[in-house]
Design a protein around this motif. Structure first.
Motif, PDB file in Angstrom:
ATOM      1  N   ARG A   1       0.859  -1.176   0.000  1.00  0.00           N
ATOM      2  CA  ARG A   1       0.000   0.000   0.000  1.00  0.00           C
ATOM      3  C   ARG A   1       0.899   1.231   0.000  1.00  0.00           C
ATOM      4  O   ARG A   1       1.340   1.685   1.046  1.00  0.00           O
ATOM      5  N   ARG A   2       1.160   1.740  -1.178  1.00  0.00           N
ATOM      6  CA  ARG A   2       2.048   2.884  -1.322  1.00  0.00           C
ATOM      7  C   ARG A   2       1.308   4.165  -0.981  1.00  0.00           C
ATOM      8  O   ARG A   2       0.184   4.392  -1.419  1.00  0.00           O
ATOM      9  N   MET A   3       1.956   5.016  -0.187  1.00  0.00           N
ATOM     10  CA  MET A   3       1.373   6.287   0.201  1.00  0.00           C
ATOM     11  C   MET A   3       1.605   7.310  -0.905  1.00  0.00           C
ATOM     12  O   MET A   3       2.736   7.503  -1.351  1.00  0.00           O
ATOM     13  N   THR A  20      -2.989   0.527  -4.500  1.00  0.00           N
ATOM     14  CA  THR A  20      -2.270   1.689  -3.959  1.00  0.00           C
ATOM     15  C   THR A  20      -3.020   2.236  -2.770  1.00  0.00           C
ATOM     16  O   THR A  20      -4.208   2.022  -2.619  1.00  0.00           O
TER      17      THR A  20
END
Length: 365
Positions: free
Chosen positions: A195-197, A365
């Motif tokens: 889960r990319r910020m 994402t």
């Protein structure tokens, strides 16, 4: 009978949807959509002219400060640079219009440069370490406060470049490998997160860009371009990159594939490249793998841009025997072509029909 299509407002105010929203959510969503639609209707040339006007306004402000002799001294430059950085943060949070966003970006960059100029003048322009420290503090403070993606990309990139110049100036070339290792960890942490910020996306691409640049400068340091006596071996970076690539393979494919023939082929080829090739080829391979796995064209573009540049610098700038350079370049190419041929034979049938989000170029994402 013809029915009219539902609008966003009809959906939000529906009897089944309305209880799911908090008080005031409907008005906020509709206001946001109206602003977005209004901004999209502006012609492109108008947006470009507005952006140029914002930068011109910032330039006029800097010229005024210079003419008024307010930034002639180091203390004045630091003071007014800090004021401009603070002024950039406030309108940067409004996100109202191109003029405001571009003006805040121009103020942030100009303020950053003024602060660095002030510290450089204070140190007599001789201590790069002072400038590195000042810019590191600015980056750490501004990154969470100022949400402009361009600044968040440029500021860490400039910090990495300043660190490289400091290493060259201090003649501690062994620290190149430490910097490369830190950037490898940063790239892996930011890009391989499930889960990319969104706030860290500019930092991720900055690290992906500076990793090959650092290794490129490491090769340039082997020549006499810096007028220093660097003679740092490349094998530590080779080892770090080879291990990083193997970890990347296992992360994308899964540890349970470690005994598969195609994984054994990939690991063996990577170890061989780590033994006799140069770090730039390993970096290009890693960027290509991530670019293909994530469907990320930016990472792929970095790889395609960097690989030929690195080969040219390696072949013409590295101060070693010409026969060895030819053997490294030719041997690396032959090995990669051989791996490609063998991989076509032992690739599993499920690879072409894989529904894995990493293989299909889609990820959460």
């Amino acid at each position: 009978m013809k029915s009219n299509p539902l609008t966003i407002e009809d959906v939000l105010t529906h009897s089944r949807v309305r209880p799911l929203l908090a008080e005031g959510d409907v008005d906020r969503i509709l206001d946001h959509l109206r602003v977005a639609n209004a901004s999209e209707k502006e012609p492109v040339y108008i947006r470009i002219l507005v952006g140029i006007g914002a930068w011109f306004a910032a330039l006029c402000l800097i010229l005024f400060l210079a003419v008024a002799s307010l930034i002639d001294s180091g203390a004045g430059a630091v003071l007014w640079g800090g004021v401009m950085l603070g002024a950039a943060v406030v309108p940067g949070r409004w996100r109202r219009g191109i003029f405001v966003s571009q003006l805040s970006l121009a103020m942030a960059i100009a303020g950053n440069l003024l602060v660095l100029f002030g510290f450089a003048e204070y140190s007599g322009f001789d201590e790069i370490g002072v400038i590195v420290f000042a810019h590191a503090v600015i980056t750490l403070l501004m990154y969470p406060l100022y949400s402009n993606s361009t600044y968040r990309f440029l500021s860490p990139t400039a910090l990495a470049a300043l660190v490289v110049f400091w290493i060259v100036d201090a003649r501690v070339s062994v620290w190149f490998h430490g910097l490369a290792a830190a950037e490898i960890v940063l790239v892996g942490t930011l890009f391989l997160s499930r889960r990319r910020m969104p706030a860290l996306e500019p930092l991720a691409y900055s690290a992906a860009l500076m990793l090959p640049v650092v290794l490129l400068i490491l090769n340039l340091s082997q020549a006499h371009l810096w007028r220093t006596d660097f003679n740092e071996p490349l094998w530590p970076s080779n080892l770090i990159l080879a291990l990083g690539l193997i970890i990347l393979y296992l992360y994308l494919a899964g540890v349970h594939h470690l005994r598969d023939s195609w994984m054994i082929l990939a690991v063996t080829a990577t170890l061989l490249l780590g033994v006799f090739t140069t770090p730039g080829i390993l970096v290009a391979v890693g960027l290509l793998v991530m670019g293909y796995a994530f469907g990320d064209r930016v990472l792929s573009a970095f790889a395609f841009l960097f690989l030929p540049l690195f080969l040219v610098v390696f072949y013409y700038a590295l101060n070693i025997d010409l026969a060895y350079k030819s053997a490294v370049v030719a041997g690396s190419g032959v090995l990669l072509l051989l791996v490609r041929k063998i991989a076509g034979w032992c690739r599993p049938d499920s690879a072409e029909k894989s529904a894995d989000p990493f293989v299909s170029g889609k990820r959460d994402t």
